[in-house]
Design an enzyme around this catalytic site. Structure first.
Site, PDB file in Angstrom:
ATOM      1  N   ARG A  59      47.214  16.339  53.448  1.00 53.27           N
ATOM      2  CA  ARG A  59      46.249  15.701  52.542  1.00 53.27           C
ATOM      3  C   ARG A  59      45.049  15.059  53.238  1.00 53.27           C
ATOM      4  O   ARG A  59      43.925  15.237  52.792  1.00 53.27           O
ATOM      5  CB  ARG A  59      46.951  14.694  51.623  1.00 53.27           C
ATOM      6  CG  ARG A  59      48.056  15.333  50.750  1.00 53.27           C
ATOM      7  CD  ARG A  59      48.638  14.351  49.746  1.00 53.27           C
ATOM      8  NE  ARG A  59      47.655  13.966  48.759  1.00 53.27           N
ATOM      9  CZ  ARG A  59      47.031  12.810  48.727  1.00 53.27           C
ATOM     10  NH1 ARG A  59      47.308  11.870  49.608  1.00 53.27           N
ATOM     11  NH2 ARG A  59      46.115  12.570  47.819  1.00 53.27           N
ATOM     12  N   TYR A  74      52.859  16.151  47.201  1.00 52.46           N
ATOM     13  CA  TYR A  74      51.884  16.969  47.954  1.00 52.46           C
ATOM     14  C   TYR A  74      51.984  16.682  49.448  1.00 52.46           C
ATOM     15  O   TYR A  74      50.986  16.670  50.164  1.00 52.46           O
ATOM     16  CB  TYR A  74      50.455  16.753  47.404  1.00 52.46           C
ATOM     17  CG  TYR A  74      50.391  17.002  45.917  1.00 52.46           C
ATOM     18  CD1 TYR A  74      50.459  18.296  45.419  1.00 52.46           C
ATOM     19  CD2 TYR A  74      50.341  15.943  45.008  1.00 52.46           C
ATOM     20  CE1 TYR A  74      50.463  18.524  44.042  1.00 52.46           C
ATOM     21  CE2 TYR A  74      50.347  16.176  43.631  1.00 52.46           C
ATOM     22  CZ  TYR A  74      50.404  17.465  43.165  1.00 52.46           C
ATOM     23  OH  TYR A  74      50.420  17.700  41.812  1.00 52.46           O
ATOM     24  N   TYR A 125      41.668  16.757  52.021  1.00 48.61           N
ATOM     25  CA  TYR A 125      40.710  16.051  51.165  1.00 48.61           C
ATOM     26  C   TYR A 125      40.587  14.571  51.498  1.00 48.61           C
ATOM     27  O   TYR A 125      40.570  13.725  50.598  1.00 48.61           O
ATOM     28  CB  TYR A 125      40.958  16.260  49.664  1.00 48.61           C
ATOM     29  CG  TYR A 125      42.330  16.676  49.203  1.00 48.61           C
ATOM     30  CD1 TYR A 125      42.565  17.992  48.781  1.00 48.61           C
ATOM     31  CD2 TYR A 125      43.393  15.771  49.155  1.00 48.61           C
ATOM     32  CE1 TYR A 125      43.809  18.379  48.329  1.00 48.61           C
ATOM     33  CE2 TYR A 125      44.648  16.161  48.693  1.00 48.61           C
ATOM     34  CZ  TYR A 125      44.852  17.469  48.284  1.00 48.61           C
ATOM     35  OH  TYR A 125      46.077  17.845  47.829  1.00 48.61           O
ATOM     36  N   CYS A 150      45.874  20.768  67.556  1.00 45.99           N
ATOM     37  CA  CYS A 150      44.583  20.946  68.228  1.00 45.99           C
ATOM     38  C   CYS A 150      43.453  21.184  67.244  1.00 45.99           C
ATOM     39  O   CYS A 150      42.885  22.283  67.162  1.00 45.99           O
ATOM     40  CB  CYS A 150      44.695  22.077  69.240  1.00 45.99           C
ATOM     41  SG  CYS A 150      45.854  21.629  70.531  1.00 45.99           S
ATOM     42  N   GLU A 151      43.174  20.173  66.456  1.00 44.45           N
ATOM     43  CA  GLU A 151      42.042  20.150  65.526  1.00 44.45           C
ATOM     44  C   GLU A 151      41.598  18.694  65.441  1.00 44.45           C
ATOM     45  O   GLU A 151      42.448  17.806  65.296  1.00 44.45           O
ATOM     46  CB  GLU A 151      42.469  20.564  64.110  1.00 44.45           C
ATOM     47  CG  GLU A 151      43.077  21.931  63.987  1.00 44.45           C
ATOM     48  CD  GLU A 151      42.229  22.885  63.164  1.00 44.45           C
ATOM     49  OE1 GLU A 151      41.161  22.483  62.674  1.00 44.45           O
ATOM     50  OE2 GLU A 151      42.657  24.038  63.041  1.00 44.45           O
ATOM     51  N   PRO A 168      53.746  15.395  34.510  1.00 41.42           N
ATOM     52  CA  PRO A 168      53.443  14.478  35.618  1.00 41.42           C
ATOM     53  C   PRO A 168      54.036  14.986  36.933  1.00 41.42           C
ATOM     54  O   PRO A 168      55.135  15.539  36.956  1.00 41.42           O
ATOM     55  CB  PRO A 168      54.139  13.181  35.193  1.00 41.42           C
ATOM     56  CG  PRO A 168      55.313  13.635  34.375  1.00 41.42           C
ATOM     57  CD  PRO A 168      54.845  14.887  33.652  1.00 41.42           C
ATOM     58  N   GLY A 169      53.299  14.816  38.007  1.00 40.97           N
ATOM     59  CA  GLY A 169      53.799  15.196  39.326  1.00 40.97           C
ATOM     60  C   GLY A 169      53.713  14.011  40.264  1.00 40.97           C
ATOM     61  O   GLY A 169      54.693  13.320  40.543  1.00 40.97           O
ATOM     62  N   GLY A 178      48.267  14.437  36.056  1.00 36.69           N
ATOM     63  CA  GLY A 178      47.046  13.922  36.653  1.00 36.69           C
ATOM     64  C   GLY A 178      46.988  12.441  36.935  1.00 36.69           C
ATOM     65  O   GLY A 178      46.093  11.984  37.648  1.00 36.69           O
TER      66      GLY A 178
HETATM   67  C1  LIG Z   1      49.171  20.084  39.558  1.00 29.82           C
HETATM   68  C2  LIG Z   1      49.404  20.166  38.094  1.00 29.82           C
HETATM   69  C3  LIG Z   1      50.051  19.118  37.420  1.00 29.82           C
HETATM   70  C4  LIG Z   1      50.478  17.851  38.103  1.00 29.82           C
HETATM   71  O1  LIG Z   1      49.420  17.054  38.505  1.00 29.82           O
HETATM   72  P1  LIG Z   1      49.693  15.581  39.071  1.00 29.82           P
HETATM   73  O2  LIG Z   1      48.363  15.078  39.402  1.00 29.82           O
HETATM   74  O3  LIG Z   1      50.575  15.714  40.248  1.00 29.82           O
HETATM   75  O4  LIG Z   1      50.345  14.819  37.959  1.00 29.82           O
HETATM   76  C5  LIG Z   1      50.306  19.279  36.072  1.00 29.82           C
HETATM   77  N1  LIG Z   1      49.930  20.395  35.412  1.00 29.82           N
HETATM   78  C6  LIG Z   1      49.304  21.416  36.020  1.00 29.82           C
HETATM   79  C7  LIG Z   1      48.929  22.615  35.249  1.00 29.82           C
HETATM   80  C8  LIG Z   1      49.016  21.335  37.377  1.00 29.82           C
HETATM   81  O5  LIG Z   1      48.378  22.340  37.985  1.00 29.82           O
END
Ligand SMILES: *Cc1c(COP(=O)(O)O)cnc(C)c1O
Length: 419
Positions: free
Chosen positions: A314, A372, A318, A343-344, A276-277, A240
């Protein structure tokens, strides 16, 4: 910090001019920097080094490209997957099955079976029935499935509603108030090794306070579960952490996050897990695009680029902001709208923004597109599926081909009775 910078007037990814990639691969194309991925992986790992036993599982949905996963596997990362397809990618990238966490609110029976067969390290349960089914399947296989119960702490992550997951009304996790009784029942299920709890409240968090309050609630739950006689050895703290998208954005650093975790989890005596992503991949990628036309508009011109909402969803999804920069800036700027060819009317990347002055045929990038980005791409408007390139120093490789509309068309057919 990333490795996309101007050198001799040309924007480079590490030591490769983006003009060279556009020439070789065409546009639009995602360009990732290996050095940036490795740097972010190291910075995050160092930030949580002091928390005691822990495991880091990269959230594959942020960037599931095989080469990207390989970079992170070599950096010692495991994976957080939310589908069998993502699990297959993590395994193909050489990740240890034991280091893979299977999350996801709608894991099918087939996916649970596949996860057990592969020897996945942990299943994060989203509802009681899922635990019962997982236990049943695992018993049939003669194993016990390592699992945690994902709780919904009912905190407002303060992020965009569509990427918020920790409010009571969201579809994720079980209400934290129901967790103790549910844990009692699930702990008795044969075939299940229910060993902890998991939490993940949302993405692009700009403030540590909601995370901290979620973690405190989880800490109280761990205490209550232990008091009820349960053995709690693992707590999954999710992902997150946000990243800067706009110049001047100030976000909590991984080090600040790590310090907060260390403070809040002191004395928990568990293995902590992180997922982490975005914070790893976000600033490690750009979407390289070419200006097709600069079209006069009523208030200001539309810069029509060859990337569109199908390549980078994205902004349309959002209202996300992605910084735009010319690959060969001439020093001038102008106020313009940036839009794709789809076309949007929602296919816009910026409205009324002061950007580098660009003209027909010029190259530009949408920054912070490494998370993402390509993963959400589609072929809407019968456009190609966008390719991906990984840069490493002065070399680069196409790590995902452009899937041409003809290839997609070849998978479709008109039935006999319609010919
Ligand atoms: C999407 C997700 C993440 C990664 O979230 P980031 O905001 O990209 O760090 C981690 N855990 C779960 C369960 C998720 O669905």
């Amino acid at each position: 910090m990333d490795h996309f910078a101007l050198k001799h007037g040309v924007l480079h990814a590490e030591d490769v001019p983006l003009t060279a990639i556009a020439d070789a691969v065409g546009t639009p194309v995602y360009v990732y920097s290996r050095a940036t991925l490795e740097r972010h992986a190291r910075v995050f790992a160092e930030a949580v080094a002091g928390v005691g036993p822990h495991h880091i599982a990269f959230a594959v949905k942020a960037n599931p490209n095989l080469a990207v996963l390989r970079v992170l596997a070599r950096a010692g990362y495991g994976a957080d997957v939310v589908s069998q397809g993502e699990m297959r990618r993590a395994l193909a990238a050489g990740m240890d099955p034991a280091g893979i966490v299977f999350s996801g609110v709608g894991k099918t029976r087939g996916e649970l079976e596949a996860g057990l067969r592969a020897g996945i390290g942990q299943f994060n349960l989203e509802l009681e029935e899922e635990g019962v089914v997982l236990g049943e399947i695992a018993s049939g296989f003669g194993v016990r499935a390592p699992a945690t119960l994902r709780v919904n702490p009912d905190v407002d992550a303060g992020t965009h509603a569509k990427i918020s997951t920790g409010r009571a009304e969201n579809k994720f996790g079980v209400p934290i108030s129901d967790a103790p009784a549910m844990f009692d029942r699930l702990a008795r299920v044969d075939g299940l090794n229910l060993r902890g709890v998991a939490v993940h409240i949302g993405s692009q968090l700009a403030d540590l306070a909601p995370l901290e309050s979620a973690y405190r609630r989880v800490g109280e739950l761990v205490g209550a579960l232990r008091a009820a006689g349960h053995v709690i050895s693992h707590v999954d703290l999710g992902g997150g952490l946000g990243v800067p998208y706009r110049p001047g954005d100030v976000l909590p650093t991984p080090a600040e996050f790590g310090a907060m975790v260390e403070r809040v989890t002191r004395g928990w005596d568990v293995t902590l897990m992180f997922e982490p992503g975005r914070v790893i991949a976000g600033n490690a990628g750009v979407l390289l695009t070419r200006v097709i036309w600069v079209k006069p508009g009523v208030a200001r011109p539309y810069v029509i680029v060859d990337a569109a909402m199908n390549d980078l969803a994205r902004p349309a999804l959002y209202e996300a902001y992605h910084d735009f920069a010319a690959v060969e800036p001439n020093g001038a700027t102008f106020a313009a709208n940036i839009a794709g060819p789809v076309c949007e009317s929602g296919d816009t990347f910026a409205m009324g923004r002061v950007i580098d002055c660009v003209g027909n045929g010029d190259l530009g990038v949408l920054r912070t597109a490494g998370a993402y980005g390509a993963t959400m791409a589609s072929t809407y408007n019968s456009r190609a599926l966008v390719p991906e390139v990984l840069v490493d120093g002065d070399r680069f490789a196409v790590v995902a081909d452009r899937i041409e509309p003809a290839t997609i068309l070849a998978a479709e057919r008109v039935p006999e009775w319609l010919k």
